[in-house]
Write an enzyme that holds these catalytic residues in place. Structure first.
Site, PDB file in Angstrom:
ATOM      1  N   HIS A 162      -1.356   5.606  -5.898  1.00 35.25           N
ATOM      2  CA  HIS A 162      -2.672   6.255  -6.042  1.00 35.25           C
ATOM      3  C   HIS A 162      -2.591   7.731  -5.623  1.00 35.25           C
ATOM      4  O   HIS A 162      -3.280   8.178  -4.699  1.00 35.25           O
ATOM      5  CB  HIS A 162      -3.736   5.524  -5.221  1.00 35.25           C
ATOM      6  CG  HIS A 162      -3.916   4.086  -5.599  1.00 35.25           C
ATOM      7  ND1 HIS A 162      -4.444   3.703  -6.823  1.00 35.25           N
ATOM      8  CD2 HIS A 162      -3.640   2.935  -4.925  1.00 35.25           C
ATOM      9  CE1 HIS A 162      -4.496   2.375  -6.881  1.00 35.25           C
ATOM     10  NE2 HIS A 162      -4.003   1.893  -5.755  1.00 35.25           N
ATOM     11  N   ALA A 206     -10.651   1.249   1.108  1.00 38.85           N
ATOM     12  CA  ALA A 206      -9.610   1.612   0.145  1.00 38.85           C
ATOM     13  C   ALA A 206      -8.581   0.509  -0.080  1.00 38.85           C
ATOM     14  O   ALA A 206      -7.754   0.630  -0.984  1.00 38.85           O
ATOM     15  CB  ALA A 206      -8.899   2.888   0.608  1.00 38.85           C
ATOM     16  N   ASN A 207      -8.622  -0.545   0.723  1.00 38.13           N
ATOM     17  CA  ASN A 207      -7.720  -1.674   0.488  1.00 38.13           C
ATOM     18  C   ASN A 207      -8.504  -2.986   0.586  1.00 38.13           C
ATOM     19  O   ASN A 207      -8.203  -3.856   1.389  1.00 38.13           O
ATOM     20  CB  ASN A 207      -6.529  -1.656   1.445  1.00 38.13           C
ATOM     21  CG  ASN A 207      -6.940  -1.760   2.913  1.00 38.13           C
ATOM     22  OD1 ASN A 207      -7.990  -1.260   3.303  1.00 38.13           O
ATOM     23  ND2 ASN A 207      -6.115  -2.397   3.719  1.00 38.13           N
ATOM     24  N   TYR A 223       2.056   0.392  -4.546  1.00 40.92           N
ATOM     25  CA  TYR A 223       0.907   1.170  -4.999  1.00 40.92           C
ATOM     26  C   TYR A 223       1.009   2.572  -4.406  1.00 40.92           C
ATOM     27  O   TYR A 223       1.377   2.740  -3.232  1.00 40.92           O
ATOM     28  CB  TYR A 223      -0.407   0.530  -4.537  1.00 40.92           C
ATOM     29  CG  TYR A 223      -0.785  -0.724  -5.290  1.00 40.92           C
ATOM     30  CD1 TYR A 223      -1.104  -0.682  -6.645  1.00 40.92           C
ATOM     31  CD2 TYR A 223      -0.832  -1.955  -4.640  1.00 40.92           C
ATOM     32  CE1 TYR A 223      -1.440  -1.834  -7.335  1.00 40.92           C
ATOM     33  CE2 TYR A 223      -1.179  -3.113  -5.316  1.00 40.92           C
ATOM     34  CZ  TYR A 223      -1.485  -3.048  -6.671  1.00 40.92           C
ATOM     35  OH  TYR A 223      -1.829  -4.194  -7.348  1.00 40.92           O
ATOM     36  N   VAL A 228     -15.291   0.496  -5.677  1.00 38.94           N
ATOM     37  CA  VAL A 228     -13.960  -0.085  -5.841  1.00 38.94           C
ATOM     38  C   VAL A 228     -12.978   0.964  -6.354  1.00 38.94           C
ATOM     39  O   VAL A 228     -11.765   0.808  -6.219  1.00 38.94           O
ATOM     40  CB  VAL A 228     -14.023  -1.301  -6.792  1.00 38.94           C
ATOM     41  CG1 VAL A 228     -12.668  -2.005  -6.869  1.00 38.94           C
ATOM     42  CG2 VAL A 228     -15.083  -2.292  -6.323  1.00 38.94           C
ATOM     43  N   ASP A 258      -9.785   4.102  -4.290  1.00 38.39           N
ATOM     44  CA  ASP A 258      -8.346   4.378  -4.270  1.00 38.39           C
ATOM     45  C   ASP A 258      -7.987   5.573  -5.140  1.00 38.39           C
ATOM     46  O   ASP A 258      -6.975   6.237  -4.906  1.00 38.39           O
ATOM     47  CB  ASP A 258      -7.558   3.154  -4.762  1.00 38.39           C
ATOM     48  CG  ASP A 258      -7.206   2.202  -3.623  1.00 38.39           C
ATOM     49  OD1 ASP A 258      -7.054   2.684  -2.488  1.00 38.39           O
ATOM     50  OD2 ASP A 258      -7.089   1.007  -3.880  1.00 38.39           O
ATOM     51  N   LYS A 302       0.824  -1.204   0.000  1.00 38.89           N
ATOM     52  CA  LYS A 302       0.000   0.000   0.000  1.00 38.89           C
ATOM     53  C   LYS A 302       0.862   1.260   0.000  1.00 38.89           C
ATOM     54  O   LYS A 302       2.058   1.229   0.268  1.00 38.89           O
ATOM     55  CB  LYS A 302      -0.923   0.004   1.213  1.00 38.89           C
ATOM     56  CG  LYS A 302      -2.073  -0.981   1.087  1.00 38.89           C
ATOM     57  CD  LYS A 302      -2.894  -0.779  -0.180  1.00 38.89           C
ATOM     58  CE  LYS A 302      -3.662   0.514  -0.198  1.00 38.89           C
ATOM     59  NZ  LYS A 302      -4.402   0.737  -1.470  1.00 38.89           N
TER      60      LYS A 302
END
Length: 372
Positions: A96, A299-300, A94, A267, A270, A75
C-alpha cells in the site's frame, strides 16, 4: 531458497505470513523455512506446529531478515523492519505504497525487491491476493459500523435492522466491488436498508441480479453521493483504484452536514481513504469524532479476526510464494505477467506506475527490472 516469516509488529496485528500447512508445502518443495518465535501463537499456531511442519524457530526478527532470501509477511514493513532489508532480498507482503511516501522511500533505500500482494492480478482482471482480505474487511465493516451506532460508542443509538414498527438504519456503500458486495450481504442479512453506489452500470446490474429487491443501487454522481450520504446512518467507504490512492468521494463539508452520531467506516484507508476527514487508526483506538460523526478507519481491519484472515490469505498467496521460491522471482515473473504486476520496488527504483505517479518517482518499468 531460505524463506523467513517474522512476527508482525503493527499495533494489534496477529496474522502471520505462512501457516504451518504452508510451511510444510514449502519444505516439500525443497526449501528451508525460518519462523520467528511466537509468530503465530496468538492465533493458536504455536512454535511446535511450525517445528513439526519442518520450520526452524529463531529468536528475533533481526535473524529472519539477516538470513532469509525471501521474507513473507502480511502487513507493510514498519520502519524498523525496512531498516533490516538488504539488496537482493525479496519481500512478499501487502505494501500500500501510494499513501505512504516514507515507506516507499525506505524500500527504495533498502535495495530490496518488494512484491505487493495488492497489485498481483489474475486473468479476469481481479486482484486475487487482495480479494480474501477485502471479503473479510467488507463483512467486518458492517459489524464495526453497527457497534459504532450504539450509544456507548457515541453513535445515534440505532439497531441496524430496526424492529417491527421502527425503521432500520440506512446503510450506504460507496463501491460495489469485493468489499462493497460483502458489506451489502452482511447489512442485508441484518435487515438494514442498503444502497450501493458505483460508477459501473454493469456492476450495478450484476448486484441487482444477485440481490434483487433487497438492495438499492445508484449510479455514482456527485449529486447521488451527497444525497445518499447525508441521509445515511452508516456509510462504508469501499472504493479501490489498484495500487493508487483512493479517490476522496466525501468532502469535509458533507461530513459536517451529516446526522450527528452517524458513522463512517473507511475500508479504503490502506490506500489513503475515501473520506476527506479520514486518518488511519488502530484496533487499540479504532474511532474518532469529526463534527459529531464517528469515524472508524482501522488500517488493518482483518487483523481483528486474525485466525480466519491468516488462513484465507494463505489460501491465495501460497501458489505465488511457491512460484517465487521454486523459480526465483525473475523467472517466476517472466512466466507469469500477473505476478509481475505485483512488483513495486526493485534495486532502489519504483516499478509500479500508479505508485510512481502519485509519489513523484521516475518509473522503472518492471520488464526492465527483469532484464537488469
Amino acid at each position: 531458497m531460505l524463506i523467513g516469516v517474522p512476527k508482525e509488529i503493527k499495533t494489534h496485528e496477529y496474522r502471520v505470513g505462512l501457516t504451518p500447512g504452508s510451511v510444510r508445502e514449502m519444505v516439500a518443495h525443497g526449501h528451508r523455512v525460518i519462523v520467528q518465535h511466537d509468530a503465530g501463537t496468538a492465533i493458536g499456531l504455536d512454535d511446535a506446529l511450525y517445528t513439526r511442519a519442518g520450520a526452524e524457530i529463531v529468536a528475533d526478527a533481526a535473524a529472519i531478515f539477516a538470513r532469509a532470501d525471501m521474507v513473507v509477511k502480511v502487513k507493510e514493513p514498519q520502519p524498523q523492519e525496512c531498516a533490516l532489508l538488504r539488496p537482493g532480498q525479496v519481500l512478499f507482503t501487502y505494501l500500500h505504497l501510494a499513501p505512504d511516501p516514507e515507506q516507499a522511500q525506505a524500500l527504495v533505500d533498502s535495495g530490496a525487491t518488494a512484491i505487493a500482494y495488492e497489485t498481483v492480478t489474475d486473468a479476469r482482471g481481479g486482484l486475487p491476493l487482495l480479494s480474501p482480505m477485502s471479503e473479510v474487511a467488507g463483512r467486518m465493516a458492517i459489524q464495526a459500523g453497527a457497534h459504532c451506532l450504539e450509544m456507548e460508542q457515541g453513535g445515534r443509538g440505532m439497531l441496524l435492522g430496526g424492529v417491527p414498527g421502527v425503521p432500520p438504519a440506512k446503510v450506504v456503500i460507496l463501491g460495489g466491488g469485493v468489499v462493497g458486495t460483502n458489506a451489502a450481504r452482511m447489512a442485508m442479512g441484518l435487515e438494514a436498508h442498503v444502497t450501493v453506489i458505483d460508477k459501473s452500470l454493469n456492476r450495478l446490474k450484476e448486484l441487482d441480479f444477485q440481490f434483487g429487491s433487497k438492495l438499492y443501487t445508484a449510479f455514482a454522481t456527485r449529486d447521488a453521493i451527497e444525497e445518499h450520504v447525508l441521509d445515511a446512518d452508516l456509510v462504508i467507504g469501499a472504493v479501490l483504484v489498484p495500487g493508487a490512492a483512493a479517490p476522496r468521494l466525501v468532502s469535509a463539508q458533507m461530513v459536517k452536514a451529516m446526522k450527528r452520531g452517524s458513522v463512517l467506516v473507511d475500508v479504503a484507508i490502506d490506500q489513503g481513504g475515501c473520506f476527506e476527514t479520514s486518518r488511519p487508526t488502530t484496533h487499540a483506538q479504532p474511532t474518532y469524532v469529526v463534527d459529531g460523526v464517528i469515524h472508524y478507519c482501522v488500517a488493518n481491519m482483518p487483523g481483528a479476526v486474525a485466525r480466519t484472515s491468516t488462513f484465507a490469505l494463505n489460501n491465495a498467496t501460497l501458489p505465488f510464494a511457491l512460484a517465487l521460491a521454486d523459480k526465483g522471482w525473475k523467472q517466476a515473473m517472466r512466466e507469469d505477467p500477473h505476478l509481475l504486476a505485483g512488483l513495486n520496488v526493485h534495486d532502489g527504483r519504483i516499478t509500479y506506475g500508479a505508485v510512481a505517479q502519485v509519489l513523484g518517482y521516475e518509473l522503472f518499468p518492471p520488464d526492465a527490472a527483469l532484464a537488469a
